[in-house]
Design an enzyme around this catalytic site. Structure first.
Site, PDB file in Angstrom:
ATOM      1  N   ARG A 152     -14.439  22.322  47.790  1.00 25.58           N
ATOM      2  CA  ARG A 152     -15.729  21.843  47.294  1.00 25.58           C
ATOM      3  C   ARG A 152     -15.462  21.092  45.997  1.00 25.58           C
ATOM      4  O   ARG A 152     -14.475  21.352  45.298  1.00 25.58           O
ATOM      5  CB  ARG A 152     -16.682  22.995  47.044  1.00 25.58           C
ATOM      6  N   LYS A 183     -18.032  29.916  46.233  1.00 20.04           N
ATOM      7  CA  LYS A 183     -19.391  30.420  46.103  1.00 20.04           C
ATOM      8  C   LYS A 183     -19.387  31.944  46.038  1.00 20.04           C
ATOM      9  O   LYS A 183     -18.567  32.603  46.678  1.00 20.04           O
ATOM     10  CB  LYS A 183     -20.244  29.954  47.294  1.00 20.04           C
ATOM     11  N   HIS A 261     -18.004  16.163  49.857  1.00 17.34           N
ATOM     12  CA  HIS A 261     -18.253  17.108  50.939  1.00 17.34           C
ATOM     13  C   HIS A 261     -17.927  16.505  52.299  1.00 17.34           C
ATOM     14  O   HIS A 261     -17.659  17.242  53.255  1.00 17.34           O
ATOM     15  CB  HIS A 261     -19.699  17.604  50.901  1.00 17.34           C
ATOM     16  N   ARG A 264     -14.455  17.430  52.854  1.00 13.84           N
ATOM     17  CA  ARG A 264     -14.382  18.850  53.239  1.00 13.84           C
ATOM     18  C   ARG A 264     -14.741  19.017  54.716  1.00 13.84           C
ATOM     19  O   ARG A 264     -14.081  19.745  55.454  1.00 13.84           O
ATOM     20  CB  ARG A 264     -15.322  19.657  52.347  1.00 13.84           C
ATOM     21  N   HIS A 287     -16.029  30.443  53.941  1.00 10.34           N
ATOM     22  CA  HIS A 287     -17.367  30.766  54.441  1.00 10.34           C
ATOM     23  C   HIS A 287     -17.510  32.275  54.591  1.00 10.34           C
ATOM     24  O   HIS A 287     -16.649  32.935  55.168  1.00 10.34           O
ATOM     25  CB  HIS A 287     -17.618  30.106  55.804  1.00 10.34           C
ATOM     26  N   TYR A 296     -18.916  23.252  63.091  1.00  2.71           N
ATOM     27  CA  TYR A 296     -17.829  22.306  63.301  1.00  2.71           C
ATOM     28  C   TYR A 296     -17.369  22.284  64.761  1.00  2.71           C
ATOM     29  O   TYR A 296     -16.700  21.344  65.179  1.00  2.71           O
ATOM     30  CB  TYR A 296     -16.657  22.628  62.365  1.00  2.71           C
TER      31      TYR A 296
END
Length: 330
Positions: A152, A183, A261, A264, A287, A296
């Site tokens: 990110r 995150k 992004h 990414r 994630h 994806y």
């Protein structure tokens, strides 16, 4: 046909939101349009506005949807109608709100925008001959890390030159791995590929040549820790990365505006296409839930579908098929 101007209830409600709730003029105008639609549909069904039931609202919502209205637009219409009937309830004019439990259809989750493999390689391999060597070394390293590691932009700009107790992230070139803080303050280790390691080594070799770095260190000694810095000698911001990457993509000849992004997304899509290992991609991206990573797989299927359409003889119309090679005469 009944319109908002022919309905005393709607006119009174619009006066309420305009005077008592003090909504913006544009919002009141949109309310008038949406309530006019409500009045028209009620009139067409032979209904008074205070006799509308939930079943009617559901049918009208379906009509809006079949007419091509997007989910977000339908949600705004329903919100207006819901507010109108809530007000009617406060006025004692209806016993229940017929829109209360009616919701717009869910919008399809958009696919993330990713570059094709050849486009990503084109961007990573591109060299800006007109840029100064210092900026070029930095920007090449940024592209390689974003695409090669799936970082990110906040993880990228948070990287330090070396590990420390205060570092949010760092790169170990000897081990060819990066430690990043993602995150939820979750730390993860991602591998750094050979190309990214080479680009980083080239950048680190010239990083301290920034003329503004000594003055920046006097103002803020922590500037010495940042891996990526700007011309001012301070840590590079996410906005600067966005701006530099967009310009670099255009110069490299890519049609779509490139942003961090997107690289990414490209990283995730290309690894998944090659490995089909969804769990590994989840770990690499950081994630928390695999459902986030599963989007994806849709990109992967889209890639396969395009390959099928281009190659399979039964996927195209007869007139679109390439002419067959004539047989040689015996």
């Amino acid at each position: 046909m009944a319109t908002s101007t022919e309905s005393p209830l709607i006119e009174k409600y619009l006066e309420h939101v305009r005077v008592e709730r003090r909504l913006a003029a544009r919002t009141v105008e949109l309310y008038a349009i949406h309530l006019s639609t409500l009045a028209e549909k009620a009139h067409a069904g032979g209904l008074a506005l205070d006799r509308v039931q939930t079943a009617h609202v559901r049918r009208w919502m379906a009509q809006l949807h079949s007419a091509g209205r997007e989910s977000r637009g339908i949600a705004l219409v329903l919100s207006c109608w819901r507010s109108f009937y809530r007000w009617l309830g406060h006025e004692g004019l209806v016993g229940s709100n017929p829109v209360q439990d009616v919701h717009a259809p869910k919008a399809g989750r958009p696919l993330p925008k990713a570059l094709a493999v050849d486009q990503a390689v084109q961007l990573a391999d591109w060299h800006d001959e007109q840029a100064d060597p210092w900026t070029e070394a930095r920007d090449r390293a940024i592209v390689e890390l974003l695409y090669g590691c799936g970082l990110r932009v906040g993880e990228l700009t948070g990287l330090d030159l070396r590990a420390s107790g205060n570092a949010r992230g760092w790169v170990d070139l000897d081990a060819k791995e990066a430690s990043v803080l993602g995150k939820g303050s979750k730390r993860r280790i991602v591998p750094v590929g050979t190309k990214a390691a080479e680009a980083l080594a080239a950048w680190i070799a010239v990083r301290d040549q920034c003329p503004a770095l000594p003055a920046a260190l006097l103002r803020d000694p922590s500037a010495a820790a940042a891996l990526f810095i700007g011309r001012s000698g301070t840590r590079l911001s996410a906005q600067s990365v966005w701006r530099q990457l967009r310009g670099r993509g255009l110069k490299a000849g890519l049609d779509a505006p490139v942003h961090p992004h997107m690289l990414r997304h490209s990283f995730a899509s290309h690894v998944l296409q090659s490995s089909s290992d969804l769990r590994a991609v989840q770990e690499l991206l950081g994630h928390a839930n695999i459902s986030t990573t599963q989007i994806y797989t849709r990109l992967d299927f889209q890639h396969l579908a395009q390959a099928y359409d281009a190659a399979h003889p039964r996927a195209r119309a007869r007139e679109e098929r390439p002419a067959s090679i004539p047989k040689k005469e015996k």
